[in-house]
Design a protein around this motif. Structure first.
Motif, short mmCIF file in Angstrom:
data_model
loop_
_atom_site.label_atom_id
_atom_site.label_comp_id
_atom_site.label_asym_id
_atom_site.label_seq_id
_atom_site.Cartn_x
_atom_site.Cartn_y
_atom_site.Cartn_z
N GLY A 1 0.79 -1.31 0.09
CA GLY A 1 -0.12 0.15 -0.04
C GLY A 1 0.71 1.23 -0.02
N ASN A 2 0.39 2.37 0.77
CA ASN A 2 0.96 3.63 0.77
C ASN A 2 2.11 3.67 1.69
OD1 ASN A 2 1.21 6.41 0.62
ND2 ASN A 2 -0.39 6.85 1.63
N ALA A 3 3.20 3.63 1.37
CA ALA A 3 4.36 3.56 1.94
C ALA A 3 4.67 4.84 2.69
CB ALA A 3 5.71 2.96 1.46
N SER A 4 4.50 5.97 1.91
CA SER A 4 4.74 7.33 2.41
C SER A 4 3.68 7.90 3.46
CB SER A 4 5.06 8.01 1.27
OG SER A 4 3.87 8.28 0.27
N SER B 1 -4.53 9.81 0.04
CA SER B 1 -5.75 9.53 0.93
C SER B 1 -6.26 8.23 0.57
CB SER B 1 -6.93 10.34 0.16
OG SER B 1 -7.01 9.96 -1.37
N LYS B 2 -7.53 7.71 1.20
CA LYS B 2 -7.78 6.17 1.41
C LYS B 2 -8.23 5.64 0.10
CE LYS B 2 -9.29 6.34 6.15
NZ LYS B 2 -10.60 5.93 7.16
N GLN B 3 -8.78 6.69 -0.59
CA GLN B 3 -9.24 6.33 -2.09
C GLN B 3 -8.02 6.31 -2.97
OE1 GLN B 3 -12.53 5.31 -2.96
NE2 GLN B 3 -11.40 4.86 -5.01
N GLN C 1 -4.17 2.60 -5.66
CA GLN C 1 -2.79 2.32 -5.61
C GLN C 1 -2.55 0.42 -5.56
OE1 GLN C 1 0.27 3.30 -2.87
NE2 GLN C 1 1.71 3.68 -4.25
N ARG C 2 -3.38 0.10 -4.82
CA ARG C 2 -3.35 -1.35 -4.21
C ARG C 2 -4.22 -1.97 -5.53
NH1 ARG C 2 -2.41 -3.02 0.94
NH2 ARG C 2 -2.18 -1.54 2.45
N LYS C 3 -5.09 -1.51 -6.23
CA LYS C 3 -5.75 -2.02 -7.35
C LYS C 3 -4.74 -2.13 -8.56
CE LYS C 3 -9.49 -1.28 -10.49
NZ LYS C 3 -10.89 -0.40 -10.91
#
Length: 271
Positions: free
Chosen positions: A170-173, A177-179, A184-186
């Motif tokens: 996921g979002n390492a930094s 936002s959640k969306q 990004q995961r998608k």
């Protein structure tokens, strides 16, 4: 005076009298109980094994796995397996499949990172050994192939779980936002799925080894099998994944050269 007792009875050295065979002496409480009952140290009394308490779920925060510890058998059982087998009374194979999916979802995290070549050398060191050195451009194919051979048709489910729950994906930094993180995961899920399809690995679990156990014993010139043959069978699968167009003769030649090279290295080290 001598007395006669019925056959089912026997003398109990603990209490100095006879008792029926179905009962045994409990040193904890100083009296007799049936063999299928056990002394429960937590409850301080005897109870049927199915009624004995189990330890609360132990959570590994890093890996997100839960285990239930059985006090009777001193075994650690994954919580999901315990729920499926004992609570839902479903098939044992279903429980094993779910556990394998959870385990493989962690391995898929390494595969996701390979898309950006972040941990290429680390994964390569895990796959290599003294007899087999995997080419750098084939590391991704070998790792993905080994994971898919474990999961078979459920590999997309494991990849989906890995893309959702593993923090490395996921979002390492932490700047999205959640969306944005969800998108990004998608994208990473679709990227890995596309990569597996392009590598022609969908259905790799049906891949048959070029050499069976007897053929491997013939190449190695050994008369009996055992763990040695099992290790070479695992290396053979890795070699086939790294060389999808390799032939049986090329495989035999690789095995002979690897064995000779290993022997030379051992002789040099000893000298």
């Amino acid at each position: 005076m001598k007395r006669h007792y019925r056959q089912p009875q026997r003398h109990c050295c603990q209490e100095g009298r006879h008792c029926y065979r179905p009962y045994w002496h409990c040193r904890q409480e100083g009296r007799h109980f049936r063999p299928h009952h056990r002394h429960c140290r937590r409850g301080g009394r005897h109870c049927h094994p199915s009624l004995q308490p189990v330890a609360p779920a132990a959570t590994d925060a890093r890996e997100g796995r839960h285990t239930l510890t059985s006090l009777l058998h001193h075994l650690q059982v994954p919580a999901v397996s315990y729920i499926i087998r004992d609570s839902l009374k479903l098939k044992a194979s279903d429980a094993d499949t779910i556990v394998n999916i959870h385990v493989a979802s962690e391995k898929f995290a390494e595969l996701v990172l390979l898309e950006s070549n972040e941990n290429l050398e680390t994964v390569k060191e895990k796959l290599d050994d003294e007899y087999l050195e995997i080419p750098t451009d084939s590391v991704k194919r070998v790792l993905a192939g080994l994971i898919l051979r474990e999961l078979k048709g459920f590999w997309r489910v494991a990849l989906f779980i890995s893309a959702l729950i593993n923090p490395e994906v996921g979002n390492a930094s932490g700047s999205l936002s959640k969306q944005g993180e969800l998108n990004q995961r998608k994208e990473k899920y679709l990227s890995v799925e596309r990569s597996i399809t392009d590598l022609d690995l969908d259905g790799v679990w049906n891949l048959k080894p070029l050499l069976d156990g007897k053929a491997i014993m013939g190449v190695l010139e050994v008369k009996s099998g055992g763990p040695l043959i099992g290790k070479w069978q695992q290396r053979l699968v890795k070699w086939q994944l790294a060389h999808p167009k390799g032939t049986m003769e090329e495989c035999k030649e690789w095995m002979k050269q690897s064995q000779q090279q290993s022997k030379r290295q051992k002789v040099e080290c000893s000298s």
